[in-house]
Scaffold this motif. Structure first.
Motif, mmCIF file in Angstrom:
data_model
loop_
_atom_site.group_PDB
_atom_site.id
_atom_site.type_symbol
_atom_site.label_atom_id
_atom_site.label_comp_id
_atom_site.label_asym_id
_atom_site.label_seq_id
_atom_site.Cartn_x
_atom_site.Cartn_y
_atom_site.Cartn_z
ATOM 1 N N ASN B 9 0.831 -1.200 0.000
ATOM 2 C CA ASN B 9 0.000 0.000 0.000
ATOM 3 C C ASN B 9 0.873 1.261 0.000
ATOM 4 O O ASN B 9 2.101 1.186 0.021
ATOM 5 C CB ASN B 9 -0.962 -0.003 1.189
ATOM 6 N N VAL B 10 0.212 2.398 -0.015
ATOM 7 C CA VAL B 10 0.931 3.653 -0.164
ATOM 8 C C VAL B 10 2.026 3.815 0.891
ATOM 9 O O VAL B 10 3.154 4.196 0.575
ATOM 10 C CB VAL B 10 -0.050 4.845 -0.094
ATOM 11 N N SER B 11 1.709 3.473 2.143
ATOM 12 C CA SER B 11 2.712 3.721 3.183
ATOM 13 C C SER B 11 3.927 2.809 3.005
ATOM 14 O O SER B 11 5.060 3.222 3.256
ATOM 15 C CB SER B 11 2.095 3.545 4.574
ATOM 16 N N THR B 12 3.691 1.585 2.567
ATOM 17 C CA THR B 12 4.822 0.699 2.278
ATOM 18 C C THR B 12 5.713 1.320 1.207
ATOM 19 O O THR B 12 6.942 1.340 1.314
ATOM 20 C CB THR B 12 4.329 -0.662 1.756
ATOM 21 N N LEU B 13 5.053 1.845 0.167
ATOM 22 C CA LEU B 13 5.820 2.433 -0.925
ATOM 23 C C LEU B 13 6.586 3.659 -0.449
ATOM 24 O O LEU B 13 7.734 3.879 -0.822
ATOM 25 C CB LEU B 13 4.891 2.793 -2.083
ATOM 26 N N LYS B 14 5.957 4.431 0.432
ATOM 27 C CA LYS B 14 6.629 5.639 0.944
ATOM 28 C C LYS B 14 7.863 5.261 1.737
ATOM 29 O O LYS B 14 8.889 5.932 1.668
ATOM 30 C CB LYS B 14 5.663 6.440 1.819
ATOM 31 N N GLN B 15 7.750 4.189 2.496
ATOM 32 C CA GLN B 15 8.912 3.723 3.247
ATOM 33 C C GLN B 15 10.080 3.426 2.330
ATOM 34 O O GLN B 15 11.223 3.470 2.724
ATOM 35 C CB GLN B 15 8.565 2.440 4.014
ATOM 36 N N HIS B 16 9.750 3.055 1.090
ATOM 37 C CA HIS B 16 10.811 2.772 0.127
ATOM 38 C C HIS B 16 11.097 3.984 -0.749
ATOM 39 O O HIS B 16 11.439 3.857 -1.911
ATOM 40 C CB HIS B 16 10.438 1.560 -0.720
ATOM 41 N N GLU B 17 10.896 5.130 -0.167
ATOM 42 C CA GLU B 17 11.258 6.399 -0.798
ATOM 43 C C GLU B 17 10.499 6.724 -2.069
ATOM 44 O O GLU B 17 11.017 7.372 -2.976
ATOM 45 C CB GLU B 17 12.772 6.443 -1.074
ATOM 46 N N VAL B 18 9.298 6.224 -2.164
ATOM 47 C CA VAL B 18 8.456 6.655 -3.280
ATOM 48 C C VAL B 18 7.869 8.002 -2.892
ATOM 49 O O VAL B 18 7.281 8.148 -1.820
ATOM 50 C CB VAL B 18 7.328 5.636 -3.551
ATOM 51 N N ASP B 19 8.070 9.006 -3.740
ATOM 52 C CA ASP B 19 7.644 10.355 -3.410
ATOM 53 C C ASP B 19 6.140 10.513 -3.607
ATOM 54 O O ASP B 19 5.412 10.966 -2.737
ATOM 55 C CB ASP B 19 8.421 11.350 -4.285
ATOM 56 N N LYS B 20 5.699 10.112 -4.764
ATOM 57 C CA LYS B 20 4.294 10.298 -5.068
ATOM 58 C C LYS B 20 3.829 9.207 -6.020
ATOM 59 O O LYS B 20 4.618 8.685 -6.806
ATOM 60 C CB LYS B 20 4.101 11.661 -5.737
ATOM 61 N N LEU B 21 2.523 8.881 -5.950
ATOM 62 C CA LEU B 21 1.989 7.852 -6.835
ATOM 63 C C LEU B 21 1.090 8.472 -7.884
ATOM 64 O O LEU B 21 0.283 9.343 -7.596
ATOM 65 C CB LEU B 21 1.175 6.848 -6.028
ATOM 66 N N TYR B 22 1.230 8.017 -9.103
ATOM 67 C CA TYR B 22 0.364 8.501 -10.181
ATOM 68 C C TYR B 22 -0.257 7.304 -10.884
ATOM 69 O O TYR B 22 0.302 6.216 -10.900
ATOM 70 C CB TYR B 22 1.167 9.287 -11.225
ATOM 71 N N LYS B 23 -1.370 7.570 -11.508
ATOM 72 C CA LYS B 23 -1.955 6.563 -12.388
ATOM 73 C C LYS B 23 -1.381 6.844 -13.768
ATOM 74 O O LYS B 23 -1.308 8.000 -14.178
ATOM 75 C CB LYS B 23 -3.471 6.739 -12.393
ATOM 76 N N VAL B 24 -0.961 5.810 -14.475
ATOM 77 C CA VAL B 24 -0.394 6.063 -15.799
ATOM 78 C C VAL B 24 -1.514 6.489 -16.740
ATOM 79 O O VAL B 24 -2.495 5.782 -16.934
ATOM 80 C CB VAL B 24 0.304 4.811 -16.371
#
Lengths: 517, 571
Positions: B9-24
């Motif tokens: 989920n988003v928080s997991t991704l943030k922990q891995h330094e993902v800044d922001k999520l977009y839909k392609v």
């Protein structure tokens, strides 16, 4: 089946061997290969400091969840074929194309010399030459794979490697028979990804005529090419380009037919799938937003080789849009002018352009009901032009007039058709449905009960009357059925002291009725 | 909910330094990041969009790093697009072979809805290897399988692909946990997914659309102004008890449950302090949880009732049952005509039309033409393209003019049906498979006699899934083949299904190593999607015959998804 397959394999094996004989005897050749390898390993060294770190940052490291997410790395697909009995038997999968793949094959195998020259040429190319196409190159390849940069993989082995996502060069398959072998092995492996990859290579290196000729006997491959072309061609961009280049009008339509799906059309045409060609061209109208251009485009479509049935539908589509354009222009003005009452009272919710036929008819029944038959927007004119069935017309007009609460129009719909003195109401639709439609358009009970009363079946009539609270009808029907018990039961449900309740009292006290219970 | 949400989920991704999520999407990416990572399905269109982003950056003199992760695999055609657009090499690519998402204890989805259209409409075999890999993965984790059965062209190819992958790789001897495998193509049985679902889980999917095992209930269900996203699986104790029930039983069950709950709450009256303490610490939480679930499912059921009564659901079901039975066909056609002429749901009309065509082994030319004309008038002429697609996929067919008579005859004897079955198996230019539903239904007893009462409370066979009117063809095949341990004695049936059946046994003594419970564990793999009704039916079958079924499917489907994937009036 199995026998013929075995024979085939023999045939393949022998032919494979022949095709590669030049390999061992040519010293010059192997020396070249030697240096080729050397160059390749240099290339690798040069590229080694390719910003590995940067890549690492972006890459998806770590597995989010234990058991289900396993990221298979490039190395996972190993090529080590275990030397053991196969655990499971083959089932005879569709091997259709393999048996038909000889076209032009045996003949050209007589000209081995040519093939050799061809391969030589390809090896002489420098690795940096852009024409050497790499399939599935990995940025971080295991070192060992670079050795095989250009190698001696047979068509079969090449297909196998491609299936495993390994590095492969197709450039050395230059003779037609090699190309076709490649294709047939890909088809036999049932891997659409590989089939398409081979087709992309063939499309680039073979003339259309030759490619299409060979695909005619290879249905599976053909379908893959059609799908690939449908997916890749950039319709919209091309249309924009054409629009900018050409004056509006029908010329550009024809040109766009010609350019856009040229290969695709050629393919389908070659196969005699003319109707598909027509439908494919017709489909392009969806990407034209401007209604005038769309109309003109549809007009051009009329000459396409549709089936007779579809041809009529496309004709209708064109005629309808043509009318909608006219109606839309007129009505938009009328609405803006503010002089026509119906547009003021019931402002249009959307444009009528590109709406289905029945919606258009409904629209015209709503806004243009009383117009004379000469106009394009007159409902009767529409009905005639598009051969709309009586029932369909009736349903649509009924719904439209009911929505406007024009109950006299509704009434007239039933009676005008009856010229025997207007005593009976007739409907091409069951009265149960009529009631349903009226009720959905929130008709008042007084109107509803006129139609509920016309339902023939007594039981159905009662249930409808109860549902829509047409008490008189319920009461009268029970009276006619001489069903005292039901009347008594119904009385309980009515409001105390209401007219209906009193009516039941009167009936129950009427000594002239012979109740059945 | 997307498959990614299920595992990271988003928080997991943030922990891995993902800044922001977009839909392609096909639009510029507004971001200050100079590293973009695209996690995509291998679609040429999507790759083109990414190329546009990269090229736009280039034109603007902006330097960014791009990475594309293809899942579940990378296609050559996608790389060809990168090359064509001049950004091959500037973008790094990778593969994430994520191909199995467990939706529940017994359901695994590959989450590849496009499998159906690609394979059964376009005839593109790009996913065959992926299906083989999925099977291979399960085999390497829970195999070796002792026996595999299958039916359908794609099943056969997937089997072959799996077999090759097994031979390519290492094999380690272990205790098998899955005994048998059954592979089935969606086009073997189109009837089942076209029927209205009336088992609770299927109904919820038909009405609210379950995505990735998660459903969003709107305000009408939650009776508040908020929507509620919930996971629907066996963890939900209330749902677990009603998911496989016919809808008519659900209300009774829920109210019984509510009474029990009330009783449990009432217990606290007359408790002393000690008992009360125990009650609060041990039971109350569970009761509250149950209360929440119960009120949610009651809300959902009410909402379903409301929606279904509004659209003459009873009449619709009656028509479906007549079609399945092959009875009062004229009435069904006029019901359909009325549906069309009143512009009631475009999808429902198509669904009934397809069901009519398949159950009748194709429409009479006269009916076909008139229904098509009416359909185009009501829903737009561009559905010409939809009709062409439906025909190509075999969901819609017109009986050849000469066969008008034989359609009549087929009601008398099976002779003619056999003839047509043979004639069409080798028609290679179209992917469409000839439907022989009427004959199959007789042969396999799919439609119970209508004069018998069917007690939905105590189901006696899988027919309860469709109110006792129809036994699911797909699941009936599974039952028969398992019972016979192969296709022996089913020659007639397989011919009516256009062949491509197989049954193979592993030679490496896998059977001997499969012991005890594992023998009864059967993996059923649907290529092209399966419905919740089918899953419920298999659960029932499993209970009756002592099997444990694990369903693997390319995606969960239903009538709407099936037909939507074939609509032709979209660019």
């Amino acid at each position: 089946m199995m026998k013929s397959k075995a024979d085939e394999e023999d045939y393949w094996n022998s032919s494979k061997f022949k095709a590669f004989t030049f390999d061992d005897e040519d010293d010059e050749f192997s020396r070249l290969k030697e240096s080729k390898r050397a160059v390749n390993s240099i290339r690798y060294l040069v590229e080694e400091d390719d910003d590995e770190e940067e890549v690492e940052k972006v890459s998806w490291s770590g597995e989010p969840v234990g058991s289900i997410s396993w990221s298979v790395s490039e190395t996972a697909a190993s090529n080590q074929k275990a030397d053991r009995e196969p655990a499971f038997p083959k089932v005879s999968a569709d091997s259709g194309p393999m048996s038909r793949s000889h076209s032009g094959y045996s003949l050209s195998s007589l000209f081995k010399g040519k093939t050799k020259g061809g391969n030589f040429q390809s090896l002489a190319d420098s690795p940096s030459d852009p024409s050497v196409r790499l399939y599935a190159p990995e940025l971080r390849k295991p070192k060992s794979e670079y050795k095989d940069y250009v190698s001696d993989w047979s068509p079969e082995e090449t297909v196998q490697r491609m299936q495993q996502g390994k590095v492969v060069s197709l450039e050395k398959f230059r003779s037609l028979q090699d190309k076709l072998l490649l294709l047939d092995y890909a088809v036999n492996a049932h891997d659409g990804n590989v089939i398409t990859a081979v087709l992309i290579y063939l499309k680039r290196t073979l003339s259309k005529e030759v490619l299409f000729r060979e695909l005619e006997s290879r249905q599976t491959a053909l379908r893959h090419l059609i799908h690939y072309l449908t997916e890749t061609r950039d319709q919209r961009l091309l249309l924009e380009l054409l629009r900018s280049l050409l004056p509006p009008g029908h010329t550009w339509c024809c040109v766009s037919f010609y350019l856009m799906g040229f290969i695709l059309l050629f393919l389908l045409r070659a196969l005699g799938r003319m109707e598909d060609v027509a439908l494919l061209q017709y489909k392009e109208h969806l990407s034209i937003a401007d209604e005038n251009r769309r109309r003109d485009f549809l007009k051009n479509c009329l000459s396409l080789p549709f089936s007779p049935e579809d041809s009529a539908h496309v004709q209708d589509h064109y005629t309808l849009l043509e009318r909608q354009v006219i109606i839309e222009t007129t009505d938009r003005q009328a609405e803006r002018g503010g002089k026509v009452e119906v547009f003021q009272k019931f402002p249009r919710k959307a444009s009528i352009l590109n709406m289905p036929m029945i919606t258009t008819l409904y629209y015209c029944c709503f806004y243009h009901y009383t117009e004379s038959e000469g106009t394009f927007s007159c409902p009767l004119n529409i009905r005639q032009t598009f051969k709309i069935s009586e029932k369909q017309y009736f349903v649509t007009a009924l719904a439209a007039r009911a929505k406007l609460k024009a109950w006299s129009d509704v009434d007239a719909l039933f009676t005008s058709r009856n010229w025997l003195g207007f005593t009976r109401k007739k409907s091409p639709l069951s009265f149960q449905r009529v009631v349903d439609i009226l009720q959905k358009n929130s008709a008042p009970t007084q109107v509803l009960q006129n139609y509920v009363a016309l339902v023939d079946d007594a039981e159905l009539r009662i249930s409808l009357a109860q549902k829509h609270k047409c008490h008189d009808i319920v009461i009268n029907t029970y009276r006619d059925l001489k069903d005292r018990q039901q009347l008594l039961g119904y009385q309980v449900k009515l409001k105390r002291g209401s007219a209906e309740e009193r009516k039941i009292d009167e009936l129950l006290n009427n000594p002239q009725i012979r109740w059945k219970n | 909910m997307s498959p990614l949400d299920r595992i990271a989920n988003v928080s997991t991704l943030k922990q891995h330094e993902v800044d922001k999520l977009y839909k392609v999407e096909h639009k510029p990416v507004v971001s200050t990041s100079d590293q973009l990572c695209f996690l995509i399905r291998p679609r040429i269109q999507t790759v083109k969009w990414i190329c546009d982003v990269a090229n736009a950056d280039k034109a603007a003199g902006r330097f960014r790093r791009y990475k594309i992760i293809f899942t579940p695999r990378k296609f050559y055609a996608c790389e060809a697009m990168l090359e064509e657009q001049g950004i091959f090499g500037e973008v790094t690519t990778d593969e994430w072979s994520f191909c199995l998402l467990p939706l529940d204890d017994d359901v695994i989805s590959m989450e590849l809805p496009e499998f159906f259209r690609d394979n059964f409409l376009a005839g593109d075999q790009r996913w065959v290897r992926t299906a083989g890999s999925a099977l291979h993965l399960l085999h390497s984790l829970y195999g070796p399988f002792s026996k595999l059965y299958g039916i359908g062209r794609c099943s056969k190819m997937a089997y072959e692909s799996w077999r090759e992958q097994v031979e390519e790789g290492e094999q380690t001897a272990r205790r098998a946990e899955i005994g048998k495998v059954f592979l089935i193509d969606r086009d073997v049985d189109f009837v089942t997914p076209l029927c209205s679902q009336v088992v609770y889980e299927g109904l919820v999917d038909d009405i609210f659309r379950i995505k990735c095992g998660c459903v969003e209930f709107g305000p009408d269900v939650t009776s508040s102004d908020k929507s509620l996203k919930v996971m629907l699986n066996s963890q939900d104790k209330v749902f677990n008890e009603i998911r496989n029930e016919h809808f008519s039983n659900v209300f009774g069950f829920l109210s019984q449950k509510a009474r029990n709950l009330q009783g449990a709450y009432d217990k606290r009256r007359g408790m002393d302090i000690k008992q009360m303490k125990a009650f609060v610490s041990e039971e109350l939480k569970g009761l509250k949880q149950e209360h929440r679930l119960l009120s949610m499912h009651i809300g959902a059921s009410e909402s379903i009732m409301k929606k279904k009564t509004k659209q003459d659901f009873q009449e619709l079901l009656k028509t479906e049952h007549s079609l399945l039975e092959g009875f009062e066909i004229r009435e069904s056609i006029s019901f359909l005509e009325e549906h069309i002429s009143r512009q009631v749901s475009m999808m429902e009309s198509l669904r009934l039309l397809c069901l009519l065509s398949i159950t009748e082994n194709g429409l009479l030319p006269k009916d076909y033409r008139s229904l098509k004309a009416q359909y185009l008038q009501s829903y737009g002429a561009d559905h010409l393209l939809t009709f062409s697609n439906l025909r190509q996929a075999g969901l819609l067919a017109e009986q050849p003019a000469g066969e008008a008579l034989s359609a009549m005859e087929s009601k008398v004897g099976k002779l003619v049906n056999d003839k047509t079955a043979g004639k069409l198996t080798d028609a290679f230019s179209s992917l469409a498979r000839k439907s022989n539903f009427r004959a199959l239904s007789r042969k396999l007893n799919l439609v119970p006699k209508s004069d018998e009462e069917y007690d939905l409370r105590v189901p006696r066979d899988m027919a309860y899934i469709f109110s006792g009117a129809y036994v699911l063809l797909s699941c009936k095949l599974v039952e028969q083949v398992l019972e016979r341990d192969g296709w022996t004695g089913m020659d007639e049936v397989t011919r009516l299904l256009n062949g491509h059946e197989f049954a193979v046994t592993g030679s490496s003594g896998a059977d001997a190593r499969t012991q005890g419970d594992a023998r009864r564990v059967v993996l059923v793999m649907f290529l092209g999607g399966c419905t919740f009704s089918e899953i419920s039916a298999l659960r029932f079958l499993g209970r009756e015959k002592g099997y444990k079924f694990i369903v693997v499917t390319t995606a969960i489907t239903n009538s709407s998804r099936l037909i939507e994937s074939l609509l032709g009036n979209q660019i």
